[in-house]
Structures are given as structure tokens and as C-alpha cells.
Design a protein around this motif. Structure first.
Motif, PDB file in Angstrom:
ATOM      1  N   ALA A  83      35.996  51.338  31.861  1.00 45.29           N
ATOM      2  CA  ALA A  83      35.788  49.995  31.327  1.00 45.29           C
ATOM      3  C   ALA A  83      34.414  49.461  31.720  1.00 45.29           C
ATOM      4  O   ALA A  83      33.721  48.830  30.898  1.00 45.29           O
ATOM      5  N   VAL A  84      33.977  49.683  32.975  1.00 43.50           N
ATOM      6  CA  VAL A  84      32.653  49.236  33.406  1.00 43.50           C
ATOM      7  C   VAL A  84      31.567  49.998  32.647  1.00 43.50           C
ATOM      8  O   VAL A  84      30.558  49.416  32.212  1.00 43.50           O
ATOM      9  N   VAL A 100      34.278  40.725  30.598  1.00 44.06           N
ATOM     10  CA  VAL A 100      33.552  39.461  30.739  1.00 44.06           C
ATOM     11  C   VAL A 100      33.010  39.302  32.157  1.00 44.06           C
ATOM     12  O   VAL A 100      31.855  38.891  32.358  1.00 44.06           O
ATOM     13  N   ILE A 101      33.823  39.621  33.150  1.00 39.85           N
ATOM     14  CA  ILE A 101      33.377  39.483  34.549  1.00 39.85           C
ATOM     15  C   ILE A 101      32.169  40.374  34.813  1.00 39.85           C
ATOM     16  O   ILE A 101      31.139  39.917  35.341  1.00 39.85           O
ATOM     17  N   VAL A 102      32.284  41.654  34.464  1.00 43.59           N
ATOM     18  CA  VAL A 102      31.196  42.598  34.749  1.00 43.59           C
ATOM     19  C   VAL A 102      29.943  42.212  33.980  1.00 43.59           C
ATOM     20  O   VAL A 102      28.826  42.250  34.519  1.00 43.59           O
ATOM     21  N   ARG A 129      37.772  47.474  43.853  1.00 43.60           N
ATOM     22  CA  ARG A 129      36.557  46.769  44.249  1.00 43.60           C
ATOM     23  C   ARG A 129      35.428  47.125  43.298  1.00 43.60           C
ATOM     24  O   ARG A 129      35.142  48.306  43.075  1.00 43.60           O
ATOM     25  N   VAL A 130      34.806  46.085  42.758  1.00 44.32           N
ATOM     26  CA  VAL A 130      33.631  46.256  41.906  1.00 44.32           C
ATOM     27  C   VAL A 130      32.516  45.404  42.509  1.00 44.32           C
ATOM     28  O   VAL A 130      32.648  44.175  42.604  1.00 44.32           O
ATOM     29  N   ILE A 178      32.944  31.252  34.872  1.00 49.08           N
ATOM     30  CA  ILE A 178      33.958  31.932  34.053  1.00 49.08           C
ATOM     31  C   ILE A 178      34.395  33.233  34.711  1.00 49.08           C
ATOM     32  O   ILE A 178      35.586  33.590  34.697  1.00 49.08           O
ATOM     33  N   ALA A 179      33.447  33.954  35.309  1.00 45.92           N
ATOM     34  CA  ALA A 179      33.805  35.189  36.009  1.00 45.92           C
ATOM     35  C   ALA A 179      34.778  34.902  37.148  1.00 45.92           C
ATOM     36  O   ALA A 179      35.759  35.630  37.347  1.00 45.92           O
ATOM     37  N   LEU A 180      34.528  33.835  37.899  1.00 46.46           N
ATOM     38  CA  LEU A 180      35.419  33.480  39.007  1.00 46.46           C
ATOM     39  C   LEU A 180      36.802  33.110  38.488  1.00 46.46           C
ATOM     40  O   LEU A 180      37.821  33.519  39.057  1.00 46.46           O
TER      41      LEU A 180
END
Length: 466
Positions: A328-329, A361-363, A390-391, A431-433
Motif C-alpha cells: 500500500a505504501v 491519505v496518511i502516507v 509502524r510507518v 487529517i492524517a492524525l
């Protein structure tokens, strides 16, 4: 170790004051009674000895002979010593008890002298007096006869010991009474305190209707009234704040929704404009490119505002599925043409139950932030330990200033006030948080040794929908 809690301290203080007060009163009473008892016994014995001597003294010849001394000693009683120059008449062990200090006091003061001593473990009262001769004119002169008498004070000492024991017993009997009174006092005093504690806990838990009933007219009642007033003030403020927050969320959602349709039309027009921009004059082409850029930025801002409004309203939806986090990343970086500038470090496939779109969205937000505000090389590390994934996104820039770290996830926060325009919406990290929290995870920011910032995303491998 001192007792903890108001109740134990109140009990201990009340018991100590009561017991010490009772002990002090009993001990003082016993001391006064003991002094009075000794004084009374001494006075009684002194008067007796003086009366015995006075009854025989007129019959004594001067100078006396041995028989006169014997007669005087017998009249005074046991443990008596009668002395005249080199002659003496003694009974018992009184000769060993009479001290040189007593003899000197009798000869110097020429009156009856009393002295208390302890000999062979027993208390004694020593009495010494000269026998005086009264002339016809009333003048009194020493006859040279001295009488010393020793009286055992053991009985008096025993009475004093009994009084002391009674004082100790009185203090001991006061202890259970003091405990009972302390319990009653503590219950009466601490009941309002417990009510205030329960009210404070209910207020802390969010029950702003919690109140305590004032009792009496003391300081605790005043405190209760003050806390009730504070609770009403907080309740009013919180109600007003909730209304304002609801209005703000509704405004953002309504505005975002109303802007979607015209922005969709504007976007379509801009896309057509973009396709024809190459044939325009340089000035017109520059204006067209600026309009295209700002329109796309506005579209992203509206989309982010709508996403934030969904989080605020609690309507954000998640679609959980088994996801290979590494893949996914990788797909996130490839879709945005970042594979050439961003390194991906992963041990292989790392599976987790996540919302793939929200992970993307987070990455994307973290890597985009690192590329805009950091410096190459930018690296994404994917790992798994136990029940977590963990990323970590690390850049090689100057890092985050210390005053920025607490606010880095705030909405529209700008570390540099002079930087009024940025390519992003200013909501990406917020938004990531929110997406991390939606998974039950965390997102933190930190500086690394040697420069650079690191954002660490921790997600549970089996996240539940929140």
C-alpha cells in the motif's frame, strides 16, 4: 509515616488532643494532690513531734542527765535521737539517717527543721529541733538539747503511687471515648467533603448538572456554594462553546457542500483551459496557469474541509480489509511519482487489517509534508512488532523548531507567519492524525539527531472501526 487522607489525620489529631488533654489534667491533678498529701503529712508529723517535746520539756532539769534524755526520747517515740553535748539517747537507726546538713540547720536556725530523704529504698521525713528554755520574762534560749526524729513516709508514697496510677488509668479510659467522639466528629465534618468530592468527580466525568446541597452556615457550606456557582458558570460556558463548535462545523460542512458543484464546473472549465494554454500568448498563458493552479488548490482545500467536517461530526466511515502495508505504501508513492525521490525500507510483506484509502491519505500527507518542508533524502520505513504496524517518514531537513512541535498537527497552523501561501491546504497533518485515531492508532512528530524530522505512525494490526 504520617497518616494519609483527611479522615485518618482528623481521627489521629482528635484522639491525640483528647488523650493528651485528659492525661495532662489527670497528671496535674495527681501532682497537686501528691504535693498536698506530702505537705499535709509533713505538717501533721511536725506538729505531733513538737507537741510531744513541749509536753516533756518543762520537766527537764538543766543540765540534763542521761535519764532525762531517755525520758524525752521515749516521749517522742520510735526512731528518735536526743543529743546533749557528748550524751545521747537513740532508738532505731535514726543516728545513721540524720545528716550533717540537718544538724547544722538546727543549730544555726534554732528552730524546728524538716528534711525529706530516701535511705535503703524507703522515703523518710527527718525532723530536728532544739529544746528551748523559756525564762520568766518570756525570753527563749537554747537548752543545748537537740531532738531528731525520723518518720517513715512509705504509706504516703504508696498513696502518691495510687494517685499516679489513677491518672494513667483515666488517660487510658479516655482513649476509647476519644476514638468514638473522633469518629462521630469525622463523620459530621467529612460528609460535606465527600459530597463535594462526588460532585467534583461527576463534573470531571462530564455531568455538568451535578450540584451539592449546602448544609449549615460554615466554611464548608460557603465552599459548596462557590463550587455550585463555578459548575453553573462552566455549564453555561460549555453550552455556549458547544453551540459555537456546532455552528462552525455546520458552516464548514455547508460551505464545502455548496462549493462542490460550482467547483466541479470550474474544474472542468480549467481543464479545458489547460489543454488550450499552449496556444496562448505568454501573458495569457501565465494567467491561465495561475488560475489552473489556484483552482486545483481550492478544490483540494474544499475536499479537505469536507473531510474534517466529517471527522468533527463523527460521520467518517472506514472500510476495513486485510492490507499489505508495504504494498500500500509502495502504491501510494508510485501513484504520485515519488518513487524516484523517496526511499522505501521494508522487511517484506506486512499485513494488517486497515482502511487502505485512509492509510494512503496518511502516507501521502506525511511524505508530501516532508518533500515540501524538509530536504532529501526522504525515507519511509515500514516495520511490524507484536500487535502494531509502524510507518516512519524521515527527511533530512533542518527539523522542526521546538515551538512548532506542540502545534504541528493543529489545523491551518503555520510555523512561519510570513509564509501566507503554501501548496497544501494546511489541513494535511491534521487529517492524517484524525485518520490514525480512527484506526485506534497514534501519530507523533519528533526531531532526530543530526537534523531532520521524523513522523511516526503506529497502527494496530487488527484495527476496529471507531
Amino acid at each position: 509515616m504520617s497518616p494519609r487522607g483527611l479522615r485518618p489525620r482528623l481521627l489521629v489529631a482528635f484522639v491525640l488532643v483528647t488523650v493528651l488533654g485528659a492525661a495532662a489534667v489527670a497528671w496535674s491533678g495527681a501532682g497537686s494532690a501528691s504535693t498536698a498529701l506530702v505537705t499535709s503529712a509533713q505538717q501533721r508529723l511536725t506538729e505531733t513531734v513538737a507537741a510531744q517535746i513541749a509536753a516533756v520539756a518543762p520537766e527537764l532539769a538543766t543540765p540534763p542527765d542521761q535519764s532525762a534524755l531517755e525520758r524525752l526520747r521515749a516521749a517522742v517515740g520510735n526512731n528518735t535521737l536526743v543529743v546533749y553535748q557528748d550524751m545521747q539517747s537513740a532508738d532505731g537507726s535514726v543516728s545513721a539517717l540524720v545528716t550533717d546538713a540537718l544538724r547544722s540547720a538546727v543549730r544555726d536556725q534554732k528552730r524546728l527543721v524538716a528534711q525529706r530523704i530516701t535511705a535503703e529504698g524507703k522515703p523518710w521525713l527527718l525532723l530536728g529541733t532544739p529544746v528551748m528554755i523559756t525564762a520568766l520574762d518570756g525570753a527563749r534560749t537554747p537548752s543545748g538539747i537537740e531532738v531528731y526524729a525520723a518518720r517513715d513516709l512509705t504509706a504516703v508514697e504508696q498513696e502518691i503511687d495510687d494517685m499516679t496510677g489513677s491518672a494513667i488509668l483515666t488517660a487510658a479510659l479516655a482513649l476509647p471515648l476519644a476514638v468514638v467522639l473522633a469518629l462521630l466528629a469525622a463523620r459530621s465534618v467529612l460528609r460535606p467533603v465527600r459530597d463535594l468530592r462526588d460532585t467534583a468527580r461527576r463534573l470531571a466525568a462530564g455531568d455538568l448538572d451535578a450540584r451539592s446541597q449546602p448544609q449549615g452556615a460554615d466554611e464548608l457550606a460557603d465552599l459548596t456554594v462557590t463550587i455550585n456557582e463555578m459548575a453553573r458558570s462552566v455549564q453555561t460556558s460549555m453550552a455556549a462553546m458547544r453551540r459555537m463548535q456546532a455552528d462552525a462545523r455546520r458552516f464548514a460542512a455547508d460551505v464545502s457542500h455548496e462549493l462542490r458543484t460550482p467547483l466541479s464546473t470550474l474544474t472542468a472549465v480549467v481543464e479545458v483551459l489547460a489543454m488550450t494554454a499552449d496556444g496562448m500568448e505568454p501573458d495569457a498563458r501565465e494567467s491561465a496557469e495561475l488560475a489552473i493552479t489556484e483552482t486545483r488548490r481550492l478544490v483540494r482545500l474544499v475536499e479537505d474541509l469536507m473531510e474534517v467536517s466529517r471527522f468533527d461530526a463523527g460521520t467518517a466511515q472506514s472500510r476495513m480489509e486485510e492490507v499489505d502495508v508495504t504494498r500500500a505504501v509502495h502504491d501510494c508513492l508510485r501513484a504520485r511519482n515519488w518513487l524516484g525521490v523517496v526511499g522505501l525500507v521494508a522487511p517484506g510483506a506486512v499485513s494488517a487489517r486497515l482502511d487502505r484509502r485512509r492509510l494512503d491519505v496518511i502516507v501521502a500527507n506525511l511524505v508530501g509534508n516532508a518533500l515540501r518542508h524538509g530536504a532529501p533524502p526522504v525515507r519511509v520505513d515500514v516495520s511490524a512488532s507484536g500487535e502494531q504496524v509502524r510507518v516512519a517518514v524521515t527527511d533530512n531537513g533542518p527539523g522542526l523548531p521546538e515551538h512548532v512541535l506542540p502545534h504541528v498537527f493543529d489545523r491551518f497552523y503555520k510555523a512561519d507567519a510570513a509564509r501566507t501561501r503554501t501548496p497544501g491546504s494546511g489541513l494535511g497533518l491534521a487529517i492524517a492524525l484524525e485518520n490514525a485515531r480512527l484506526h485506534g492508532g497514534t501519530l507523533t512528530a519528533e526531531n532526530i539527531d543530526g537534523g531532520g524530522a521524523r513522523f511516526v505512525l503506529l497502527l494496530p494490526r487488527d484495527a476496529e472501526v471507531r
